[in-house]
Design a protein around this motif. Structure first.
Motif, PDB file in Angstrom:
ATOM      1  N   TYR A 174      53.771  42.625  43.424  1.00  0.00           N
ATOM      2  CA  TYR A 174      54.989  42.127  44.063  1.00  0.00           C
ATOM      3  C   TYR A 174      54.648  41.115  45.158  1.00  0.00           C
ATOM      4  CZ  TYR A 174      57.016  46.046  41.587  1.00  0.00           C
ATOM      5  OH  TYR A 174      57.396  46.910  40.601  1.00  0.00           O
ATOM      6  N   LEU A 175      53.603  41.404  45.933  1.00  0.00           N
ATOM      7  CA  LEU A 175      53.184  40.480  46.985  1.00  0.00           C
ATOM      8  C   LEU A 175      52.611  39.198  46.385  1.00  0.00           C
ATOM      9  CD1 LEU A 175      51.569  43.102  49.363  1.00  0.00           C
ATOM     10  CD2 LEU A 175      53.713  41.863  49.724  1.00  0.00           C
ATOM     11  N   GLY A 193      52.617  39.678  35.795  1.00  0.00           N
ATOM     12  CA  GLY A 193      53.169  40.999  35.508  1.00  0.00           C
ATOM     13  C   GLY A 193      52.711  42.035  36.515  1.00  0.00           C
ATOM     14  N   ASN A 194      53.059  43.293  36.267  1.00  0.00           N
ATOM     15  CA  ASN A 194      52.648  44.369  37.165  1.00  0.00           C
ATOM     16  C   ASN A 194      51.205  44.795  36.925  1.00  0.00           C
ATOM     17  OD1 ASN A 194      55.070  44.429  38.477  1.00  0.00           O
ATOM     18  ND2 ASN A 194      55.884  46.154  37.329  1.00  0.00           N
ATOM     19  N   PHE A 242      47.502  33.667  31.683  1.00  0.00           N
ATOM     20  CA  PHE A 242      47.896  32.280  31.464  1.00  0.00           C
ATOM     21  C   PHE A 242      46.850  31.585  30.611  1.00  0.00           C
ATOM     22  CE2 PHE A 242      45.562  32.464  35.459  1.00  0.00           C
ATOM     23  CZ  PHE A 242      44.672  31.403  35.403  1.00  0.00           C
ATOM     24  N   LYS A 243      47.171  30.377  30.219  1.00  0.00           N
ATOM     25  CA  LYS A 243      46.234  29.504  29.528  1.00  0.00           C
ATOM     26  C   LYS A 243      45.950  28.342  30.472  1.00  0.00           C
ATOM     27  CE  LYS A 243      48.303  30.366  24.977  1.00  0.00           C
ATOM     28  NZ  LYS A 243      47.523  31.410  24.481  1.00  0.00           N
ATOM     29  N   PRO A 261      43.231  41.618  35.528  1.00  0.00           N
ATOM     30  CA  PRO A 261      43.947  42.808  35.995  1.00  0.00           C
ATOM     31  C   PRO A 261      44.345  42.624  37.462  1.00  0.00           C
ATOM     32  CG  PRO A 261      41.928  43.434  34.858  1.00  0.00           C
ATOM     33  CD  PRO A 261      41.885  41.940  35.056  1.00  0.00           C
ATOM     34  N   MET A 262      45.538  43.066  37.822  1.00  0.00           N
ATOM     35  CA  MET A 262      46.041  42.887  39.183  1.00  0.00           C
ATOM     36  C   MET A 262      45.102  43.469  40.231  1.00  0.00           C
ATOM     37  SD  MET A 262      48.701  41.198  39.936  1.00  0.00           S
ATOM     38  CE  MET A 262      50.048  40.385  39.137  1.00  0.00           C
ATOM     39  N   ASP A 263      44.426  44.577  39.922  1.00  0.00           N
ATOM     40  CA  ASP A 263      43.559  45.183  40.939  1.00  0.00           C
ATOM     41  C   ASP A 263      42.281  44.387  41.172  1.00  0.00           C
ATOM     42  OD1 ASP A 263      42.254  45.857  38.556  1.00  0.00           O
ATOM     43  OD2 ASP A 263      41.745  47.879  39.235  1.00  0.00           O
TER      44      ASP A 263
END
Length: 172
Positions: A13-14, A66-67, A72-73, A86-88
């Motif tokens: 979200y941030l 996403g979450n 992306f390309k 991965p977000m993390d």
């Protein structure tokens, strides 16, 4: 009622909010990524286990924040590549022009992951050395030889290290 441990991470979200802030202010959003086997990026551009990616509208195609993943390309040296992070693994998002943004804590491997890794290759996990400039045992222990003179307990605790303001290094 849901407690903080059960709620979803605030990181995606941030990241989306700061991405939107950058684009609204005609700034170029960059993300710094900690690279491991779960990250899909061109390895030839990884330096010291990290890569900085331009995620602006002009530099990407099909960007999805996403979450769970940033996808992306993009073209690297004229070659189109699929990127999946991965977000993390996102360490920071910031504007290229002024460095404003946000850094996130480094991901810590779960205890079960460390045990699985140690069971899979015990010799490798116990003898691996950290790359130059990185802590020797991130989240673990390091054996240090001592002699009897060093075994005495110090009378005063060491002073705390000086607090530094976190800073992002701009890589061009």
């Amino acid at each position: 009622m849901m407690n903080a441990l059960e709620s979803s991470s605030t990181r995606p979200y941030l990241i989306r909010a700061l991405y939107e802030w950058c684009t609204d202010n005609a700034l170029t959003p960059y993300i710094a990524v900690l690279v491991d086997d779960t990250v899909q990026v061109p390895r030839e551009y990884v330096q010291n286990g990290e890569i900085v990616l331009n995620i602006s509208f002009d530099a990407t195609s099909g960007l999805k924040l996403g979450n769970e993943f940033v996808e992306f390309k993009a073209r690297f040296g004229g070659v189109p590549r699929d990127i999946m992070v991965p977000m993390d693994r996102v360490l920071a998002i910031y504007a290229r022009e002024n460095g404003q943004g946000m850094a996130f804590p480094m991901p810590v491997p779960a205890a079960s992951d460390e045990q699985d890794d140690a069971a899979a290759s015990p010799d490798e996990s116990q003898t691996a050395e950290a790359p130059a400039g990185e802590p020797a045992a991130r989240g673990g222990m390091q054996l240090v030889p001592t002699d009897e003179a060093d075994a005495e307990e110090p009378t005063d605790p060491p002073p705390p290290p000086p607090r530094k303001r976190p800073a992002l290094k701009r890589i061009k």
